[in-house]
Design an enzyme around this catalytic site. Structure first.
Site, PDB file in Angstrom:
ATOM      1  N   ALA A 299       0.822  -1.219   0.000  1.00  0.00           N
ATOM      2  CA  ALA A 299       0.000   0.000   0.000  1.00  0.00           C
ATOM      3  C   ALA A 299       0.854   1.266   0.000  1.00  0.00           C
ATOM      4  O   ALA A 299       2.009   1.261   0.391  1.00  0.00           O
ATOM      5  CB  ALA A 299      -0.906   0.003   1.219  1.00  0.00           C
ATOM      6  N   LYS A 300       0.241   2.368  -0.452  1.00  0.00           N
ATOM      7  CA  LYS A 300       0.821   3.699  -0.352  1.00  0.00           C
ATOM      8  C   LYS A 300      -0.320   4.707  -0.379  1.00  0.00           C
ATOM      9  O   LYS A 300      -1.446   4.377  -0.735  1.00  0.00           O
ATOM     10  CB  LYS A 300       1.812   3.984  -1.472  1.00  0.00           C
ATOM     11  CG  LYS A 300       1.202   4.123  -2.847  1.00  0.00           C
ATOM     12  CD  LYS A 300       2.260   4.496  -3.878  1.00  0.00           C
ATOM     13  CE  LYS A 300       1.649   4.609  -5.256  1.00  0.00           C
ATOM     14  NZ  LYS A 300       2.627   5.010  -6.250  1.00  0.00           N
ATOM     15  N   GLY A 301      -0.049   5.943  -0.002  1.00  0.00           N
ATOM     16  CA  GLY A 301      -1.085   6.971   0.026  1.00  0.00           C
ATOM     17  C   GLY A 301      -1.529   7.378  -1.366  1.00  0.00           C
ATOM     18  O   GLY A 301      -0.729   7.405  -2.297  1.00  0.00           O
TER      19      GLY A 301
ATOM     20  N   GLY B  89      -4.445   9.883  -1.515  1.00  0.00           N
ATOM     21  CA  GLY B  89      -5.374  10.992  -1.354  1.00  0.00           C
ATOM     22  C   GLY B  89      -4.833  12.364  -1.700  1.00  0.00           C
ATOM     23  O   GLY B  89      -5.579  13.250  -2.069  1.00  0.00           O
ATOM     24  N   GLU B  90      -3.532  12.573  -1.589  1.00  0.00           N
ATOM     25  CA  GLU B  90      -2.970  13.906  -1.795  1.00  0.00           C
ATOM     26  C   GLU B  90      -2.487  14.134  -3.225  1.00  0.00           C
ATOM     27  O   GLU B  90      -2.554  15.247  -3.729  1.00  0.00           O
ATOM     28  CB  GLU B  90      -1.777  14.131  -0.843  1.00  0.00           C
ATOM     29  CG  GLU B  90      -2.154  14.091   0.623  1.00  0.00           C
ATOM     30  CD  GLU B  90      -2.290  12.673   1.169  1.00  0.00           C
ATOM     31  OE1 GLU B  90      -1.845  11.710   0.503  1.00  0.00           O
ATOM     32  OE2 GLU B  90      -2.872  12.524   2.246  1.00  0.00           O
TER      33      GLU B  90
END
Length: 137
Positions: free
Chosen positions: A93-95, A97-98
């Site tokens: 996983a990784k972010g 949303g930004e």
């Protein structure tokens, strides 16, 4: 895709397609929601979100005076997710949303349908800036 009302100077984004690397996603709907939220923030940044300052202080320092996009400002957003697991994140996983904030705002400005006559070089493309820039050309 965006439209510009040359009478009022209003820029309206009507359709937005985004492609993001999602690493390993848990839920498709949640991943798309994160990306669509970031894209709507970028639409606001490109079209209406303007910080106004006077004598070193903010003139629009609250939601009553600082415009942000609402559901009425939201274009049709189509999200293309490419799964590419991230080796350093838990379970790949990784972010996500930004990152959608980075590309759409400059793309919206560059896609200005009357760019041959009035190319904007800053965000947001407020009606005042659009009319002033187009009047100069």
């Amino acid at each position: 895709m965006s439209t510009v009302d040359m009478t009022t100077g209003e820029v309206r984004v009507t359709d937005l397609v985004t492609r993001s690397t999602a690493a390993r996603r848990c839920t498709l709907l949640l991943a798309e929601g994160q990306i669509e939220g970031g894209c709507l923030q970028a639409v606001g940044w490109a079209t209406i979100e303007e910080i106004k300052m006077k004598d070193g202080g903010y003139q629009n320092d609250r939601l009553a005076t600082y415009l942000i996009p609402t559901a009425l400002d939201a274009p049709r957003i189509r999200t293309i997710l490419v799964e590419n697991p991230y080796s350093r994140g838990p379970f790949g996983a990784k972010g996500i949303g930004e990152l959608p904030m980075d590309g759409p705002a400059p793309a919206i400005i560059a896609r200005h349908p009357r760019r041959d006559r009035c190319l904007l070089d800053e965000v947001p493309a407020t009606p005042e800036k659009v009319l002033a820039t187009c009047a100069l050309r």
